[in-house]
Structures are given as structure tokens and as C-alpha cells.
Design a protein around this motif. Sequence first.
Motif, PDB file in Angstrom:
ATOM      1  N   UNK A   1       0.830  -1.220   0.000  1.00  0.00           N
ATOM      2  CA  UNK A   1       0.000   0.000   0.000  1.00  0.00           C
ATOM      3  C   UNK A   1       0.858   1.260   0.000  1.00  0.00           C
ATOM      4  N   UNK A   2       0.390   2.264  -0.697  1.00  0.00           N
ATOM      5  CA  UNK A   2       1.105   3.541  -0.756  1.00  0.00           C
ATOM      6  C   UNK A   2       0.570   4.450   0.351  1.00  0.00           C
ATOM      7  N   UNK A   3       1.346   4.607   1.413  1.00  0.00           N
ATOM      8  CA  UNK A   3       0.950   5.460   2.530  1.00  0.00           C
ATOM      9  C   UNK A   3       2.143   6.284   2.984  1.00  0.00           C
ATOM     10  N   UNK A   4       2.029   6.997   4.114  1.00  0.00           N
ATOM     11  CA  UNK A   4       3.099   7.874   4.617  1.00  0.00           C
ATOM     12  C   UNK A   4       3.532   8.882   3.539  1.00  0.00           C
TER      13      UNK A   4
ATOM     14  N   UNK B   1       9.364  13.766   1.384  1.00  0.00           N
ATOM     15  CA  UNK B   1      10.699  14.073   1.914  1.00  0.00           C
ATOM     16  C   UNK B   1      11.759  13.196   1.262  1.00  0.00           C
ATOM     17  N   UNK B   2      11.458  11.908   1.124  1.00  0.00           N
ATOM     18  CA  UNK B   2      12.398  10.960   0.511  1.00  0.00           C
ATOM     19  C   UNK B   2      12.652  11.316  -0.954  1.00  0.00           C
ATOM     20  N   UNK B   3      11.599  11.722  -1.650  1.00  0.00           N
ATOM     21  CA  UNK B   3      11.732  12.086  -3.061  1.00  0.00           C
ATOM     22  C   UNK B   3      12.581  13.345  -3.232  1.00  0.00           C
ATOM     23  N   UNK B   4      12.367  14.326  -2.379  1.00  0.00           N
ATOM     24  CA  UNK B   4      13.174  15.549  -2.439  1.00  0.00           C
ATOM     25  C   UNK B   4      14.643  15.246  -2.210  1.00  0.00           C
ATOM     26  N   UNK B   5      14.909  14.301  -1.316  1.00  0.00           N
ATOM     27  CA  UNK B   5      16.287  13.945  -0.976  1.00  0.00           C
ATOM     28  C   UNK B   5      16.946  13.120  -2.076  1.00  0.00           C
ATOM     29  N   UNK B   6      16.308  12.021  -2.469  1.00  0.00           N
ATOM     30  CA  UNK B   6      16.935  11.064  -3.391  1.00  0.00           C
ATOM     31  C   UNK B   6      16.763  11.458  -4.852  1.00  0.00           C
TER      32      UNK B   6
ATOM     33  N   UNK C   1       9.181   6.749  -9.446  1.00  0.00           N
ATOM     34  CA  UNK C   1       9.652   5.482  -8.901  1.00  0.00           C
ATOM     35  C   UNK C   1      10.231   5.657  -7.500  1.00  0.00           C
ATOM     36  N   UNK C   2      10.935   6.756  -7.283  1.00  0.00           N
ATOM     37  CA  UNK C   2      11.466   7.039  -5.949  1.00  0.00           C
ATOM     38  C   UNK C   2      10.328   7.346  -4.982  1.00  0.00           C
ATOM     39  N   UNK C   3       9.341   8.109  -5.444  1.00  0.00           N
ATOM     40  CA  UNK C   3       8.197   8.442  -4.586  1.00  0.00           C
ATOM     41  C   UNK C   3       7.449   7.189  -4.156  1.00  0.00           C
ATOM     42  N   UNK C   4       7.344   6.211  -5.050  1.00  0.00           N
ATOM     43  CA  UNK C   4       6.577   4.994  -4.779  1.00  0.00           C
ATOM     44  C   UNK C   4       7.435   3.868  -4.195  1.00  0.00           C
ATOM     45  N   UNK C   5       8.691   4.171  -3.868  1.00  0.00           N
ATOM     46  CA  UNK C   5       9.602   3.140  -3.352  1.00  0.00           C
ATOM     47  C   UNK C   5       9.130   2.596  -2.008  1.00  0.00           C
TER      48      UNK C   5
END
Length: 420
Positions: A37-40, A46-51, A233-237
Amino acid sequence: MTKQILFIISLAITLGVFAWSVKRLWAFFKLTKPSYPIKNIGARISHTLDVAFGQTKIFRKPVIGLMHALVFWGFLVITLGSIEIVIDGVFGLERSFAFTGWFYDFVMASGDVFALLIIVFIKAFSLRRSILRIKRFTGVEMSSKSYWDAQIALSFIGLLMLSLLAFNVGYISNHPNGYEGVYPVSAAIVNLVNLDLGWLQEPGWWIHILLIFVFANYLPYSKHFHVFLSVPNVFLANLEPLTKYPNLESITKEVKLMLDPEAAYDESEEVARFGVKDVEDVSWKNYMDSLACTQCGRCTDVCPANITGKLLSPRKIFVDLRKRMDEKGPIAIKGEDDGKSLLRDYITEEELWACTTCNACAQECPIDISHPNLIMDMRRYLVMEEAAAPAELNTMFTNIENNGAPWQFSPEDRLKWTEG
């Protein structure tokens, strides 16, 4: 008016062809299984902005990483200019975003400088592939088609930047008394050449936007599809720890049925396949990973199995998944089968069992592909559907079944070593 009509026709053709490609890929996605499931959402942003936008993983190789990051950031800026060109073309305007003032000056100046930098870096990337023969750019999965695919994409990008500079140079030359935006590189070229270069504006504009249209429709069939898919892809990791492997829902359900004497087994329900044998068994995220894969080889470069000469190449797992879906997808949609599968026809058992599940590949991947998850699912199929594990593992499984431990000793004899 003629220019406007021609542009709208070109845009309509571009969108139509791209929509057809997306429809084809969507049909392939529908063949796959659900994923986590895609949550958080906050953590994902935040992870997408970083990676993705910060390109932090790329900087593990500082020099080439910086060059790649600058190309990526340059594309982000230049994309804003491309959106303006599309609006100008549709509505017959010129520099329609100029009303944003200082922001427009910043974007145009950045795009102008980045265009020159990207031309230099693209040439360096091309020569690096052709002359230096970097080891991670080679492998059984990297055919001559992959090499030429990379060179074609690099050529597209280089021509895009050249046409952008030509457009800017022509625009400046045609407005000697003042123009919208700031163009450090193009203005320097106009002053240096000291000739009337106004004739470059129209061909530069058309070549630039038509190259964008052609490139956009080339990407879905290229390894450079990551231009579109890397950020999503990074956003949905999977944000879980790399070492946490998901349980199979079908197995969990079977265990619960066995533990609950009052549970009723639904015989009409189709028995799910355990693990992954072919493309219809993978999750939609696995397939998205295969489309987003940049084929940079950083995963294979750090794989201890590959380094020690074993057959496993983490990159090959996802290159093969994409190839197999391209082969089977069209016939699977029709309900047909070709008698082949991802396992064995593309990926061998030897490759799968060579993986140490150290997750070095997943840690290194700049777009957060998790190679071990797919490898583990294919191993699950081998063990649970075919009992086709290596002999050493089969011995261990037998011991666990008979003795409750991996060793060949009964529970009664387990503490005999302490005697005396």
C-alpha cells in the motif's frame, strides 16, 4: 496563424502517439499483481526531495555524480521553458511567462547556462562510453542495441540544447533594443560573433520543440524512460528497511486456515501461485522498476556475487523483466501463452541462488529499485512450487521438518556436546 496551426497539429500528433504508448504500457501493468500500500505521503515527499531531486545517491561517485546531477537539474529548469514554448505555440504568443519578472529572468538565465553545461557533459558522457569502456556499462544484458540506445538519447539531448541556444541567440539578435529574460551565454555569443543571427530564431524554435516531441515518444521504448519515471519510482519506493522482506499473502492465508479448525476452505477460489515464475506473477512495482531502470550498472558494480565471478547481475534481472514483458505482454492480453517464462528462459536458477541478499544493489540504486525482493520471490517459486532448491538447502529443509532445526541431530541429542 499558419505557424500556430502547424504547431497545434504537431502537438496533437505527439500527444496521440504518446497516449497510445501509455495505453500499451497500462495494459501490461494490468497483467501484474498488487504491491504494498502507498501510505506515509509526507515521508515519501521528503524521501523524493532527498533522493530524486537532491540526487544524493548519485554523489557516491562525486565527479560523474555532480555532472549527472547538473544535467538533471538543468532539465528541470529547461522544462519550464519548454512549457512556455508549448503555450506560446498554441496561443500564438511570445515569451508568455515574462510577466513573472525576476523569476523569469532567473529561469531563462539558468536554462541558458545549463544548456551549455549539458552540451559539454553530454559530449563527455558519450566519449566516456565509447573510449573508456567502463566495466559497469558492459555485461550479457548490455547488447549493442543498449549502446546505440544510449548514444541516440545523448544525441537527442545534445541537439535539444544546441537548438535552445540557437533560438535564444536568434531572439536576442532580433531584439537589439531590449528583450524579455536574461541569457548570459547566448548574449555573449551574439556579442562575440557580431553578426545578424536573427534568422536562427524560427528554425531554432521549431527544431527545439519538435525534438522534444520526438524524444518524448522515443523514451517509452528506450532505457532512458527513466527521464519520466525516475521521480515517480522514488516516490513509490518501499520505505521499509531493505532487509525486511514481505510475506506472501497466499502463504499467510494458508497458515491461518491450518491453525483455525473452524475455518472454512473456499474450494471455488483459485489457488494462487507461490512466488514469481513469469511476468504475470510480478507486482506492478516490480514492472515499474524495470521501466524506470537507468541501466547504469551501479547495482552490478557493487554486487559481491558478480564481483567474485558468479553469473548474477542485479541489473540483468530487471532488464530481462522488461524484455519478457515486451515479448509476452501483447499475447497475454489476448489470453494466449508462448510456452516460455521469465524464470529459466531469461533468468537462470544459478543467477538467483548466487544472490547473498546483502542489499548492496538496492542501497546503491539511484532510483530505489529493490532487486533482492524480486529475486526472493523467484526463489520462493522454485522452493514452494517445484521444490527445486539447491541440494544443501533441501537437506536443511528436511532437517527443519524432521528435527526442528537446520542440523542433522534429533532434539534429544542436541545437548550431548555438553556432556563431560
